[in-house]
Design a protein around this motif. Structure first.
Motif, PDB file in Angstrom:
ATOM      1  N   VAL A   1       0.845  -1.183   0.000  1.00  0.00           N
ATOM      2  CA  VAL A   1       0.000   0.000   0.000  1.00  0.00           C
ATOM      3  C   VAL A   1       0.885   1.239   0.000  1.00  0.00           C
ATOM      4  N   GLN A   2       0.539   2.171  -0.846  1.00  0.00           N
ATOM      5  CA  GLN A   2       1.231   3.461  -0.850  1.00  0.00           C
ATOM      6  C   GLN A   2       0.209   4.586  -0.794  1.00  0.00           C
ATOM      7  N   LEU A   3       0.528   5.611  -0.023  1.00  0.00           N
ATOM      8  CA  LEU A   3      -0.344   6.767   0.139  1.00  0.00           C
ATOM      9  C   LEU A   3       0.466   8.019  -0.152  1.00  0.00           C
ATOM     10  N   GLN A   4      -0.013   8.830  -1.081  1.00  0.00           N
ATOM     11  CA  GLN A   4       0.681  10.045  -1.469  1.00  0.00           C
ATOM     12  C   GLN A   4      -0.227  11.242  -1.217  1.00  0.00           C
ATOM     13  N   ALA A   5       0.135  12.037  -0.210  1.00  0.00           N
ATOM     14  CA  ALA A   5      -0.648  13.228   0.133  1.00  0.00           C
ATOM     15  C   ALA A   5      -0.077  14.447  -0.575  1.00  0.00           C
ATOM     16  N   SER A   6      -0.965  15.348  -0.960  1.00  0.00           N
ATOM     17  CA  SER A   6      -0.537  16.579  -1.621  1.00  0.00           C
ATOM     18  C   SER A   6      -1.528  17.694  -1.314  1.00  0.00           C
ATOM     19  N   GLY A   7      -1.118  18.930  -1.621  1.00  0.00           N
ATOM     20  CA  GLY A   7      -2.021  20.059  -1.505  1.00  0.00           C
ATOM     21  C   GLY A   7      -1.761  20.983  -0.336  1.00  0.00           C
ATOM     22  N   GLY A   8      -0.810  20.658   0.511  1.00  0.00           N
ATOM     23  CA  GLY A   8      -0.517  21.533   1.639  1.00  0.00           C
ATOM     24  C   GLY A   8       0.105  22.846   1.196  1.00  0.00           C
ATOM     25  N   GLY A   9       0.185  23.794   2.113  1.00  0.00           N
ATOM     26  CA  GLY A   9       0.784  25.076   1.796  1.00  0.00           C
ATOM     27  C   GLY A   9       0.479  26.101   2.847  1.00  0.00           C
ATOM     28  N   LEU A  10       0.724  27.351   2.499  1.00  0.00           N
ATOM     29  CA  LEU A  10       0.501  28.474   3.404  1.00  0.00           C
ATOM     30  C   LEU A  10      -0.779  29.198   2.999  1.00  0.00           C
ATOM     31  N   VAL A  11      -1.627  29.463   3.982  1.00  0.00           N
ATOM     32  CA  VAL A  11      -2.893  30.146   3.718  1.00  0.00           C
ATOM     33  C   VAL A  11      -3.193  31.074   4.881  1.00  0.00           C
ATOM     34  N   GLN A  12      -3.901  32.155   4.602  1.00  0.00           N
ATOM     35  CA  GLN A  12      -4.282  33.079   5.664  1.00  0.00           C
ATOM     36  C   GLN A  12      -5.500  32.556   6.410  1.00  0.00           C
ATOM     37  N   ALA A  13      -5.627  32.973   7.646  1.00  0.00           N
ATOM     38  CA  ALA A  13      -6.790  32.599   8.450  1.00  0.00           C
ATOM     39  C   ALA A  13      -8.073  33.005   7.717  1.00  0.00           C
ATOM     40  N   GLY A  14      -9.049  32.112   7.751  1.00  0.00           N
ATOM     41  CA  GLY A  14     -10.302  32.338   7.047  1.00  0.00           C
ATOM     42  C   GLY A  14     -10.298  31.794   5.637  1.00  0.00           C
ATOM     43  N   GLY A  15      -9.140  31.410   5.153  1.00  0.00           N
ATOM     44  CA  GLY A  15      -9.022  30.906   3.798  1.00  0.00           C
ATOM     45  C   GLY A  15      -9.346  29.428   3.689  1.00  0.00           C
ATOM     46  N   SER A  16      -9.160  28.898   2.475  1.00  0.00           N
ATOM     47  CA  SER A  16      -9.477  27.499   2.192  1.00  0.00           C
ATOM     48  C   SER A  16      -8.290  26.800   1.547  1.00  0.00           C
ATOM     49  N   LEU A  17      -8.284  25.502   1.672  1.00  0.00           N
ATOM     50  CA  LEU A  17      -7.235  24.681   1.075  1.00  0.00           C
ATOM     51  C   LEU A  17      -7.807  23.289   0.853  1.00  0.00           C
ATOM     52  N   ARG A  18      -7.328  22.623  -0.191  1.00  0.00           N
ATOM     53  CA  ARG A  18      -7.797  21.275  -0.494  1.00  0.00           C
ATOM     54  C   ARG A  18      -6.621  20.318  -0.514  1.00  0.00           C
ATOM     55  N   LEU A  19      -6.721  19.278   0.268  1.00  0.00           N
ATOM     56  CA  LEU A  19      -5.710  18.227   0.299  1.00  0.00           C
ATOM     57  C   LEU A  19      -6.221  17.013  -0.469  1.00  0.00           C
ATOM     58  N   SER A  20      -5.287  16.291  -1.075  1.00  0.00           N
ATOM     59  CA  SER A  20      -5.638  15.060  -1.765  1.00  0.00           C
ATOM     60  C   SER A  20      -4.703  13.941  -1.339  1.00  0.00           C
ATOM     61  N   CYS A  21      -5.234  12.742  -1.315  1.00  0.00           N
ATOM     62  CA  CYS A  21      -4.439  11.562  -0.993  1.00  0.00           C
ATOM     63  C   CYS A  21      -4.716  10.522  -2.068  1.00  0.00           C
ATOM     64  N   ALA A  22      -3.660  10.089  -2.721  1.00  0.00           N
ATOM     65  CA  ALA A  22      -3.778   9.044  -3.733  1.00  0.00           C
ATOM     66  C   ALA A  22      -3.319   7.732  -3.116  1.00  0.00           C
ATOM     67  N   ALA A  23      -4.213   6.755  -3.090  1.00  0.00           N
ATOM     68  CA  ALA A  23      -3.909   5.460  -2.492  1.00  0.00           C
ATOM     69  C   ALA A  23      -3.737   4.417  -3.585  1.00  0.00           C
ATOM     70  N   SER A  24      -2.737   3.577  -3.429  1.00  0.00           N
ATOM     71  CA  SER A  24      -2.543   2.473  -4.363  1.00  0.00           C
ATOM     72  C   SER A  24      -2.291   1.197  -3.571  1.00  0.00           C
ATOM     73  N   GLY A  25      -2.745   0.098  -4.120  1.00  0.00           N
ATOM     74  CA  GLY A  25      -2.520  -1.190  -3.485  1.00  0.00           C
ATOM     75  C   GLY A  25      -3.483  -1.539  -2.369  1.00  0.00           C
TER      76      GLY A  25
END
Length: 116
Positions: A1-25
């Motif tokens: 099994v492999q899990l690859q997370a992405s989408g992190g970063g810097l954002v101001q309070a009140g803002g939005s962000l989307r994370l994704s995780c790709a799973a295989s196996g």
């Protein structure tokens, strides 16, 4: 099994962000989830989705974060809104299966920083 997370970063309070995780196996009956760990704190449950699309949320994010799973693509997304400085942490994807063969796997983590 492999899990690859992405989408992190810097954002101001009140803002939005989307994370994704790709799973295989992963096998059937695997629950995918998001956890986070802030400096000096224990890892905290954020949200999860079972293979049957049942969702669950941690108390600290319910109403602000939305988790979604795309079974055909084996991906798990986390839409984060109204972010607060206390949401700053490394976010980890987890795959867990309780029936035989049971397993728990963690991804490498992606850093989310929320500035005030």
């Amino acid at each position: 099994v492999q899990l690859q997370a992405s989408g992190g970063g810097l954002v101001q309070a009140g803002g939005s962000l989307r994370l994704s995780c790709a799973a295989s196996g992963i096998l059937g009956a695997t629950t995918l989830g998001w956890y986070r760990q802030a400096p000096g704190k224990q890892r905290e449950f954020i949200a999860s989705v079972t293979s049957g699309s049942v969702t669950d949320y941690g108390d600290s994010v319910e109403g602000r974060f939305t988790v979604s799973r795309h079974n055909g693509l084996n991906t798990l997304d986390l839409q984060m809104s109204n972010l607060k400085p206390e949401d700053t942490a490394v976010y980890y994807c987890r795959a867990q299966r309780k029936m035989t063969p049971a397993y728990t796997y963690w991804g490498q983590g992606t850093l989310v920083t929320v500035s005030s």
